[in-house]
Design an enzyme around this catalytic site. Structure first.
Site, PDB file in Angstrom:
ATOM      1  N   GLU A  66       0.846  -1.127  -0.022  1.00  0.00           N
ATOM      2  CA  GLU A  66      -0.023   0.017   0.158  1.00  0.00           C
ATOM      3  C   GLU A  66       0.875   1.141  -0.002  1.00  0.00           C
ATOM      4  OE1 GLU A  66      -3.933  -0.502   2.471  1.00  0.00           O
ATOM      5  OE2 GLU A  66      -1.961  -1.875   3.532  1.00  0.00           O
ATOM      6  N   SER A  79      18.493   3.642  -1.711  1.00  0.00           N
ATOM      7  CA  SER A  79      17.294   2.637  -1.677  1.00  0.00           C
ATOM      8  C   SER A  79      17.139   2.377  -3.128  1.00  0.00           C
ATOM      9  CB  SER A  79      15.922   3.200  -1.038  1.00  0.00           C
ATOM     10  OG  SER A  79      15.893   4.322  -1.843  1.00  0.00           O
ATOM     11  N   LEU A  80      16.317   1.468  -3.479  1.00  0.00           N
ATOM     12  CA  LEU A  80      16.213   0.938  -4.834  1.00  0.00           C
ATOM     13  C   LEU A  80      14.831   1.357  -5.455  1.00  0.00           C
ATOM     14  CD1 LEU A  80      17.362  -2.923  -4.584  1.00  0.00           C
ATOM     15  CD2 LEU A  80      18.558  -0.984  -5.589  1.00  0.00           C
ATOM     16  N   LYS A 122      14.666 -10.177  -2.329  1.00  0.00           N
ATOM     17  CA  LYS A 122      14.891  -8.867  -1.460  1.00  0.00           C
ATOM     18  C   LYS A 122      14.464  -9.149   0.050  1.00  0.00           C
ATOM     19  CE  LYS A 122      13.508  -3.911  -1.358  1.00  0.00           C
ATOM     20  NZ  LYS A 122      13.143  -3.832  -0.107  1.00  0.00           N
ATOM     21  N   GLU A 136      21.339  -7.109   5.193  1.00  0.00           N
ATOM     22  CA  GLU A 136      20.059  -6.851   5.815  1.00  0.00           C
ATOM     23  C   GLU A 136      19.908  -7.591   6.976  1.00  0.00           C
ATOM     24  OE1 GLU A 136      16.338  -4.585   4.778  1.00  0.00           O
ATOM     25  OE2 GLU A 136      18.333  -4.778   3.845  1.00  0.00           O
ATOM     26  N   LYS A 153       8.389  -5.852  -6.596  1.00  0.00           N
ATOM     27  CA  LYS A 153       7.773  -5.963  -5.286  1.00  0.00           C
ATOM     28  C   LYS A 153       6.667  -7.030  -5.584  1.00  0.00           C
ATOM     29  CE  LYS A 153       8.743  -3.965  -1.920  1.00  0.00           C
ATOM     30  NZ  LYS A 153       8.814  -2.657  -1.405  1.00  0.00           N
ATOM     31  N   CYS A 193      -6.010 -14.221  39.619  1.00  0.00           N
ATOM     32  CA  CYS A 193      -6.517 -14.935  38.574  1.00  0.00           C
ATOM     33  C   CYS A 193      -5.702 -15.938  37.898  1.00  0.00           C
ATOM     34  CB  CYS A 193      -6.866 -14.014  37.313  1.00  0.00           C
ATOM     35  SG  CYS A 193      -7.375 -14.439  35.714  1.00  0.00           S
TER      36      CYS A 193
END
Length: 658
Positions: A35, A82-83, A113, A169, A309, A424
């Site tokens: 999104e 960034s890509l 990725k 990463e 993506k 409890c």
């Protein structure tokens, strides 16, 4: 028309900046990556179409997040770009053909990725000397100590040249994330939404011990800079890094044609659900490193790579039931029981609904048709309610605890509904273990395993039952003998004399920790006064805020908790507080301690002040009399200067005391 376009661009910028801040800086995403990427692309296309509305501080001109002030800044020697994201095979083919027209013999590497946090590792003479986050691409955060806790990062490599900087990463394996979420839900805390944000939140901890417990991993995917060695291709560099002991990005493939590239992207996509870690796309990058230098980069993206993506898979199903479970801290957690549906590699029949607000905002009810997906490819979540109607009834939360039938309380500050009954059954193990901890009743030998053993053998059903235990109850239990049974009973007896502050902390009242418990004990001096205190009376205590005061009143409004305290009092536990003040030299004075002191630790200095009648606060205000300054004092010293509060070092304070 132009005003409409300008407004649309500004709205997109504001929304993307808000989502970026939540994702990069708060590690708490508000929308899915897909999104976000769609919104980002809309903004980029509008700015290209209407350049008169472009601005330099647009999110399309920035990389990632900002470096946090809690870590030292690191200026990257090689910019961490960034890509450019693409969402269709047509865009991948266009990227390929644009380069192929000019460079006939070009080939590419296609690799997964990894969905994590990008970091740089710097080695000098074979030793890891610094690790940093990407930050905004130019300036990151120094997280060296935290990175050194990751077992897949070599501390030393057989590479004795001057410099090697690699980029990788940091990620969290799916199984580790699953365990972490279960633990968070049991504790009643909001769980991480996906492994990427769990990894980011874990790596950016001030305490590296917490990072170590999170079992992070890393894949290295690039050489940023190197001296004493050269590589011609990306594949060659990866294999060298592998030989040096790095975990390199897996399943990469060399491709020369567009069909090979598309086939590799599809194969990586097909294996997503079977991988032990999350990926959110496939990277297509030029293999020739010399050609990469020639191609260069735009203001934000390298021209030699794109990231394809994948769209999250969504399926329709039906809510068959909503189940309420009580966690270790008393938080009621709703779970949707779903009509089973196969999605992202497994059959899903349950989805966590988080809290009452989550249900209300989606107007969820048993019988509703919903669409689901796996957040971060692991945790099933409801995306939308196909039967949504803002006027329809939604599932009503229970008013009493499903486990013990005590009234439940809505915690407005955490959007949580809790059972406040300390006895409890669902929260018994957690509560009793906390009750026995060192900074509470300090019962040596009553760790979680022993507490569980006693609960399983029906020997304790509340903290009060601890004080009814006898040696003969313990001696035949697994792990106990005559001596260990005697020692535990002795430790239990000894705990009865703990001060009121320790006892208040042991009760596990929400928002009341060790410090707040001590403040309350010092000011009210007895359990009777605390039990009858109103919110207004508690707010008169310096250091107790509205949320804490309301939580205390709610806790003592429950008959179950008041009865428990009466029972503990009957066993002879100390219910009063005696101040141990050696002098009144500092009476009426309020201090703040900041920085590293040469002789005393902060706790030692705090005790010294309090024993001489003074008070210590964590924050500087107009009511502060003195700020004691040590080395590396930060914002508190600046605040003192702004407010004109007097400052002193350790020796000046000791001189004042003498």
């Amino acid at each position: 028309m132009s005003d409409d376009i300008k407004n649309k661009i500004e709205q997109l910028r504001n929304k993307i900046n808000e989502y970026s801040d939540a994702y990069y800086n708060k590690d708490n995403p508000e929308v899915s990556d897909y999104e976000y990427d769609i919104l980002y692309r809309q903004l980029r296309d509008l700015e290209e179409q209407f350049p008169e509305f472009a601005v330099n501080n647009s999110p399309t001109k920035k990389v990632g997040g900002q470096a946090s002030e809690q870590f030292s800044p690191v200026i990257h020697r090689v910019r961490m770009d960034s890509l450019r994201d693409v969402f269709s095979y047509e865009e991948v083919i266009a990227f390929f053909e644009n380069l192929k027209r000019e460079y006939k013999d070009i080939d590419f590497i296609v690799e997964p990725k990894i969905d994590g946090l990008s970091c740089s590792l710097e080695y000098e003479n074979g030793l890891l000397v610094r690790g940093s986050t990407r930050g905004n691409g130019d300036v990151g955060e120094d997280v060296t100590l935290n990175l050194k806790t990751i077992k897949s990062i070599p501390q030393e490599i057989d590479f004795k040249n001057d410099n090697l900087e690699v980029r990788g990463e940091v990620y969290m394996r799916k199984a580790v994330f699953d365990d972490l979420v279960k633990e968070q839900l049991e504790r009643g805390t909001d769980p991480f939404k996906n492994p990427r944000n769990a990894a980011a939140g874990s790596l950016r901890q001030k305490d590296s011990k917490i990072t170590a417990k999170r079992k992070l991993d890393i894949f290295i995917f690039n050489v940023q800079s190197v001296t004493g060695m050269s590589f011609d291709t990306h594949a060659e560099a990866l294999e060298k890094l592998k030989d040096l002991g790095f975990s390199i990005v897996p399943n990469y493939k060399k491709c020369s044609t567009k069909d090979e590239i598309i086939d590799s992207i599809e194969k990586i996509g097909d294996m997503r659900s079977s991988l032990a870690f999350d990926i959110d796309g496939a990277v297509v990058k030029v293999n020739d490193l010399h050609l990469r230098e020639e191609l260069g980069a735009t203001a934000k993206f390298p021209r030699w790579a794109v990231a394809f993506k994948y769209k999250p898979e969504e399926k329709e199903t039906k809510i068959l039931d909503i189940e309420i479970n009580v966690g270790r801290t008393g938080a009621l957690t709703p779970t949707a029981i779903l009509e089973p549906v196969f999605i992202s590699g497994s059959t899903v029949s349950r989805a966590v609904l988080h809290n009452e607000d989550y249900i209300k905002s989606r107007r969820l009810q048993i019988g509703d048709r919903v669409t689901i997906r796996k957040a971060g490819e692991i945790i099933p979540e409801i995306v939308s309610n196909l039967d949504y109607n803002e006027n329809k009834d939604y599932f009503e939360y229970p008013k009493i605890c499903p486990s013990c039938s005590a009234p439940v309380v809505r915690d407005e500050n955490m959007s949580a509904v809790r059972c406040e009954n300390i006895s409890c059954p669902s929260r018994l193990l957690y509560n009793i273990t906390h009750f026995c901890e060192k900074n509470a009743m300090d019962i040596e030998g009553m760790g979680e395993q022993t507490v569980k053993l006693l609960i399983d053998n029906n020997l304790i059903k509340s903290p009060a039952d601890i004080y009814a235990l006898k040696e003969e109850d313990l001696i035949n239990l697994e792990g106990f003998g005559e001596k260990s049974a005697k020692n535990l009973i002795s430790a239990i007896e000894k705990s009865k004399s703990k001060d009121l502050a320790s006892f208040i902390n042991a009760l596990g009242i929400n928002y009341v920790g060790e410090k707040a418990a001590k403040i309350i004990a010092e000011n009210l001096e007895s359990m009777d006064k605390l039990k009858s205190a109103t919110t207004e009376q508690l707010l008169q205590i310096d250091g107790i805020g509205q949320i804490t005061a309301e939580s205390i009143v709610k806790f003592f409004s429950l008959p179950e908790n008041r009865n428990l305290i009466s029972k503990l009092e009957s066993y002879g536990l100390n219910m009063s507080y005696e101040k141990t003040i050696s002098s009144e030299k500092l009476s009426g004075l309020k201090f703040v301690i900041t920085g590293k002191l040469p002789t005393y630790s902060r706790d030692e200095m705090k005790n010294l002040i309090e024993k001489n009648g003074g008070k210590v606060s964590n924050s500087v205000s107009k009511k502060t009399d003195y700020v004691i300054i040590g080395d590396d004092a930060g914002s508190k010293e600046k605040k003192a200067d702004e407010l004109g509060v007097k400052k002193m070092n350790e020796s000046e304070f000791l001189e004042m005391l003498s």
